[in-house]
Design a protein around this motif. Structure first.
Motif, PDB file in Angstrom:
ATOM      1  N   THR A 198       8.081 -11.914 -22.077  1.00 32.87           N
ATOM      2  CA  THR A 198       7.417 -10.790 -21.411  1.00 32.87           C
ATOM      3  C   THR A 198       6.622 -11.222 -20.181  1.00 32.87           C
ATOM      4  N   GLY A 199       6.754 -12.462 -19.794  1.00 36.94           N
ATOM      5  CA  GLY A 199       6.110 -12.953 -18.574  1.00 36.94           C
ATOM      6  C   GLY A 199       7.133 -13.628 -17.690  1.00 36.94           C
ATOM      7  N   THR A 200       6.655 -14.425 -16.751  1.00 42.85           N
ATOM      8  CA  THR A 200       7.581 -15.222 -15.954  1.00 42.85           C
ATOM      9  C   THR A 200       8.125 -16.356 -16.830  1.00 42.85           C
ATOM     10  N   PRO A 201       9.257 -16.935 -16.486  1.00 46.89           N
ATOM     11  CA  PRO A 201       9.759 -18.064 -17.273  1.00 46.89           C
ATOM     12  C   PRO A 201       8.731 -19.190 -17.409  1.00 46.89           C
ATOM     13  N   ASP A 564      -7.981 -12.242 -30.984  1.00 47.50           N
ATOM     14  CA  ASP A 564      -6.687 -11.730 -30.514  1.00 47.50           C
ATOM     15  C   ASP A 564      -5.686 -12.837 -30.234  1.00 47.50           C
ATOM     16  N   GLY A 565      -6.044 -14.104 -30.519  1.00 44.88           N
ATOM     17  CA  GLY A 565      -5.122 -15.221 -30.355  1.00 44.88           C
ATOM     18  C   GLY A 565      -5.200 -15.908 -29.014  1.00 44.88           C
ATOM     19  N   ARG A 566      -6.043 -15.404 -28.103  1.00 41.50           N
ATOM     20  CA  ARG A 566      -6.255 -16.081 -26.829  1.00 41.50           C
ATOM     21  C   ARG A 566      -7.378 -17.114 -26.966  1.00 41.50           C
ATOM     22  N   VAL A 567      -7.532 -17.955 -25.953  1.00 43.57           N
ATOM     23  CA  VAL A 567      -8.568 -18.987 -25.945  1.00 43.57           C
ATOM     24  C   VAL A 567      -9.476 -18.749 -24.741  1.00 43.57           C
ATOM     25  N   MET A 568     -10.775 -18.802 -24.974  1.00 38.35           N
ATOM     26  CA  MET A 568     -11.773 -18.595 -23.926  1.00 38.35           C
ATOM     27  C   MET A 568     -12.450 -19.923 -23.616  1.00 38.35           C
ATOM     28  N   VAL A 583     -15.592 -17.724 -16.214  1.00 36.41           N
ATOM     29  CA  VAL A 583     -15.015 -17.757 -17.558  1.00 36.41           C
ATOM     30  C   VAL A 583     -13.497 -17.643 -17.436  1.00 36.41           C
ATOM     31  N   SER A 584     -12.780 -18.490 -18.155  1.00 34.11           N
ATOM     32  CA  SER A 584     -11.316 -18.482 -18.130  1.00 34.11           C
ATOM     33  C   SER A 584     -10.782 -18.042 -19.487  1.00 34.11           C
ATOM     34  N   ILE A 585      -9.625 -17.384 -19.464  1.00 32.71           N
ATOM     35  CA  ILE A 585      -8.934 -16.975 -20.682  1.00 32.71           C
ATOM     36  C   ILE A 585      -7.513 -17.529 -20.636  1.00 32.71           C
ATOM     37  N   TYR A 586      -7.129 -18.252 -21.709  1.00 32.81           N
ATOM     38  CA  TYR A 586      -5.775 -18.780 -21.812  1.00 32.81           C
ATOM     39  C   TYR A 586      -4.955 -17.890 -22.729  1.00 32.81           C
ATOM     40  N   THR A 587      -3.817 -17.448 -22.230  1.00 26.26           N
ATOM     41  CA  THR A 587      -2.837 -16.711 -23.016  1.00 26.26           C
ATOM     42  C   THR A 587      -1.731 -17.686 -23.399  1.00 26.26           C
ATOM     43  N   PRO A 588      -1.688 -18.128 -24.665  1.00 22.66           N
ATOM     44  CA  PRO A 588      -0.673 -19.109 -25.061  1.00 22.66           C
ATOM     45  C   PRO A 588       0.736 -18.523 -24.980  1.00 22.66           C
ATOM     46  N   PRO A 589       1.758 -19.385 -24.945  1.00 21.74           N
ATOM     47  CA  PRO A 589       3.135 -18.890 -24.873  1.00 21.74           C
ATOM     48  C   PRO A 589       3.503 -17.943 -26.013  1.00 21.74           C
ATOM     49  N   TYR A 590       2.886 -18.114 -27.196  1.00 22.86           N
ATOM     50  CA  TYR A 590       3.277 -17.247 -28.313  1.00 22.86           C
ATOM     51  C   TYR A 590       2.930 -15.782 -28.078  1.00 22.86           C
ATOM     52  N   LEU A 591       2.041 -15.491 -27.125  1.00 21.57           N
ATOM     53  CA  LEU A 591       1.712 -14.099 -26.822  1.00 21.57           C
ATOM     54  C   LEU A 591       2.614 -13.514 -25.729  1.00 21.57           C
ATOM     55  N   LEU A 592       3.590 -14.294 -25.293  1.00 25.08           N
ATOM     56  CA  LEU A 592       4.517 -13.836 -24.255  1.00 25.08           C
ATOM     57  C   LEU A 592       5.952 -13.844 -24.776  1.00 25.08           C
ATOM     58  N   LYS A 593       6.092 -13.744 -26.109  1.00 27.73           N
ATOM     59  CA  LYS A 593       7.412 -13.766 -26.740  1.00 27.73           C
ATOM     60  C   LYS A 593       7.834 -12.397 -27.251  1.00 27.73           C
TER      61      LYS A 593
END
Length: 798
Positions: A198-201, A564-568, A583-593
């Protein structure tokens, strides 16, 4: 705190009502992998074919085949008539002929019929490692007391890499009997479709970082995820002496749901305190900063005060005082809900040798005479991880300077009041502000330690990682894969790291797919940020580089998992005294599947040890787990843990089997995640694993296997009573002869900086230190050659 051999008792728990009992799970294949599942075929000895006796410890027992069967003519009965410790089990014979063949990465549905007269019986698994042989794997399910034949079903976790066969059966670890029959074992099908990106490759491979539009309003260096999903961010004075002098101490509560912050009045300078969640969801905050150091005088001082933060009222309230001051203390929650704390600096700037114990039952710090003491100095923020038998593992991660004497790692037994050194930690005196984490799942009892440096000598921070298996009889660290290299900003923009360059100030975060995100860091003491993030896979023992946080995250940074499974990630406090409020938020690959599974209901949010709890999900899941919410500071969160919940599956109804061992999952609030076969997690639901009331009975003992009991390291008992440990005046790695107190001129410059006035002054200018006045008459770094009271002026460099 209980000893590692005698366990706190567990109450029997009531099973699900008849309207919620599971029907038989639908297997992927009709083939039962268990040979002689009903004990009908006799063996060559006194056990049926393909079944053997097993167990350990001091107990009286009998094994017998009986005619009271669920089907056919035979069943197996195991009975303990006396028990001091240990268990007895009837297991599938550990042989190539009898033990079922399994495939790594697959899961299996196990089932049996049973009757029990004791609540202390569980379904136990062993696995055959192709290299290491047979070894204990895990306990999957506690069997509730049942007077008539009752079915138990459970799904295994994914079979670990290197495993080719498993053996399993029922263990009895309390007085009474368990009679079993009609065992089944079937491989789970793989029905999950390929994920849809659901994101870029690039994002789907490496995840994505976003810097939030609203900055953190406080200089927070302590981060606690609350049981309402909000985040407590504690600053105190924020390492800013002007705030300290003004008595302005701050905290903030961040709400991820709407991106807002609420600044909270803070009663004391909690800068560099310790903190941990209590079993009721409140946050215990211990000690903090009594005074900033004085050039030529005292160093930092820690006060004795302690507070509790209430997430409901969002206010602090004072507790009784600790016995000693502890600036930079450890904080580890125990299996009975108590909290143990070590280390830090006292009110006179010396190192505290006092162990402190918070009683959850009494809601107070216990007086000194009620707390076992070894009079040991553990340093600052020592990483003390609770083991599955109640002992503590000091991983070797700490803050500031060199490690403790000896091997730099140890197992601490509070009840026996002994410390046993553990070997293998590489380069132990350069693990300052490394990270240590109990790897997923907690049942595996493996710890990863990664990175680190040394603020005293200030070498290039390292890439080393070490892994230890605390299930071993004589645990020892072994070298893990090196941290991947990224880029480092030495003052002229990012350049590729070279050689052995790694990072200190590492953050390590447990993820719901069973992996670990490591991120942030710097090459030297409060300088030279490193931009690198990767995901560690415990099963493969490998790092996979992923997207990089665009913000510098060095000293006083934090990283933590949101529900929600993200990392702050927050913070960064370089030596020039500035602060990064982004402040940064990381969206891991598992949330883009693609679509995430959803926990549509949780029947009960109040959980008890050894219980079975039902949830419903909107589609098939492969696993579920509890993750303890973060309470992190200075690369340290020893309470972070991921507890596997074996499954019994009936369509969208999933029964979760809760560990009976509170040392694996100390009481408190947890995030419950359901994860599909692609590693995609649900949004977490909050559940409360209840503590002291569930641990009150003394009629039975939790099922704890005997590990780390053949330690061959040096063992020490209590030393002679003493007041404190002397520490150097440069314990924070900063030379206080220069600049304001919140500025850190390094006692040792990075090795690339020549030991000349010009080279040092050029480095300070490049790193934006600004004008530095001389405090007092001493100039140890020779930055004020002309003696005018200002460092690095024109007259100093000529």
């Amino acid at each position: 705190m209980t000893g590692h051999r005698r366990r706190t008792a567990i109450l029997a728990v009531v099973g699900l009502t008849s309207g919620l009992l599971l029907t038989t799970p639908q297997p992927a294949s009709a083939a039962n992998l268990v040979k002689n599942p009903g004990f009908e075929t006799a063996g060559s000895g006194d056990m049926p074919y393909c079944w053997e006796k097993s167990g350990w410890g001091d107990n009286d027992f009998t094994f017998e085949t009986v005619g009271d069967a669920h089907s056919g003519g035979r069943a197996m009965k195991v009975e303990l008539t006396r028990r001091a410790e240990g268990d007895r089990k009837a297991l599938i014979t550990e042989s190539a002929e009898c033990a079922p063949v399994v495939t790594a990465g697959k899961q299996y549905d196990l089932g049996l019929w049973y009757k029990t007269t004791t609540p202390d019986a569980s379904l136990t698994l062993f696995r055959h490692d192709a290299a290491a042989g047979w070894q204990y794997w895990t306990d999957l399910k506690t069997l509730q007391t049942a007077g008539s034949w009752t079915e138990a079903t459970v799904r295994t976790p994914e079979v670990p890499v290197g495993t080719d066969r498993i053996s399993w059966g029922v263990s009895v670890y309390g007085t009474g009997s368990a009679t079993t029959d009609d065992y089944t074992m079937e491989q789970v099908a793989d029905p999950v479709p390929d994920p849809v990106c659901t994101g870029t490759p690039q994002e789907c491979a490496d995840g994505r970082w976003d810097v939030l539009p609203t900055q953190n309003p406080v200089r927070s260096m302590h981060s606690v995820v609350l049981n309402n999903g909000k985040v407590l961010l504690i600053a105190g004075s924020g390492n800013d002496e002007s705030m300290f002098e003004a008595g302005t101490f701050t905290s903030a509560v961040y709400d991820p749901a709407n991106g807002t912050y609420k600044v909270i009045p803070t009663p004391k300078d909690m800068f560099c305190a310790g903190h941990v969640q209590l079993q009721d969801g409140r946050v215990l905050v211990m000690s903090g900063n009594k005074a900033y150091p004085v050039a030529g005088g005292h160093g930092y001082e820690g006060f004795k005060d302690s507070y509790v933060f209430d997430p409901v009222t969002e206010t602090y309230s004072k507790t009784n005082d600790m016995n000693d001051g502890h600036w930079y203390p450890s904080a580890t929650v125990l299996g009975n809900g108590d909290v143990i704390s070590f280390g830090g600096l006292r009110e006179d700037s010396t190192g505290s040798v006092t162990a402190e114990l918070w009683s959850d039952a009494e809601q107070q710090w216990l007086p000194l005479w009620r707390v076992n003491q070894t009079w040991s100095y553990w340093g600052l923020y020592p990483s003390m991880i609770l083991m599955q038998d109640g002992r503590l593992f000091y991983s070797g991660s700490h803050v500031f300077g060199n490690n403790i004497p000896g091997t730099g790692s140890a197992i601490y037994d509070y009840s026996a009041n002994t410390i046993t050194q553990v070997p293998g930690l590489q380069n132990k005196d350069e693990r300052d502000q490394s990270a240590s984490v109990l790897l997923p799942p907690a049942q595996d009892q493996k710890v990863l330690t990664l990175g680190g440096g040394n603020i005293d000598s200030n070498p290039d921070a390292g890439r080393l990682t070490d892994v230890i298996d605390l299930k071993s009889a004589n645990p020892s660290y072994v070298a893990g894969p090196p941290i991947p290299q990224g880029t480092v900003d030495l003052g002229n923009g990012p350049v590729a790291q070279t050689g052995a360059q790694g990072k200190m100030y590492v953050s390590a975060v447990l993820l719901p797919d069973g992996k670990v995100l490591e991120t942030g860091g710097a090459l030297h003491n409060r300088a030279d940020p490193v931009y690198e993030s990767s995901i560690y896979d415990p099963a493969a023992n490998t790092f996979d580089p992923v997207a990089v946080d665009p913000e510098a995250r060095g000293y006083h940074s934090s990283a933590f998992l949101l529900p929600d499974g993200r990392v702050m990630t927050t913070g960064d406090n370089p030596g020039n005294g500035t602060w990064n409020h982004d402040v940064s938020i990381y969206t891991p690959p598992y949330l883009l599947k693609g679509e995430r599974p959803t926990i549509t209901s949780v029947i009960d949010t109040e959980w008890t040890y050894g219980d079975t709890q039902r949830i419903t999900v909107d589609r098939a899941i492969a696993k579920a787990e509890l993750i303890r919410p973060a309470a992190v500071t200075h690369s340290s969160d020893p309470n972070q843990r991921f507890v596997d919940l074996p499954l019994s599956v009936d369509g969208d109804n999933v029964d979760l089997n809760v560990t009976s061992n509170p040392d694996l999952a100390p009481p408190g609030w947890y995030m419950l995640f359901a994860v599909d076969a692609n590693g995609v997690p649900s949004v977490a639901k909050w559940v409360h694993l209840q503590g002291p009331s569930a641990l009150a009975a003394e009629t039975a003992s939790a099922h704890v296997h005997s590990f780390a009991d053949s330690l061959r390291g040096k063992v020490t008992g209590p030393a002679e009573k003493r007041t404190s440990q002397q520490v150097g005046p440069t314990v924070s790695g900063c030379d206080r002869h220069y600049g304001s107190i919140n500025v850190c001129v390094p006692t040792d410059f990075p090795p690339t900086v020549r030991a000349t006035t010009k080279a040092r002054c050029d480095w300070l200018k490049k790193n934006d230190y600004g004008r530095l006045k001389i405090n007092g008459k001493d100039d140890p770094l020779k930055l004020d050659r002309n003696g005018d009271g200002t460092a690095c002026g024109k007259g100093d460099i000529r």
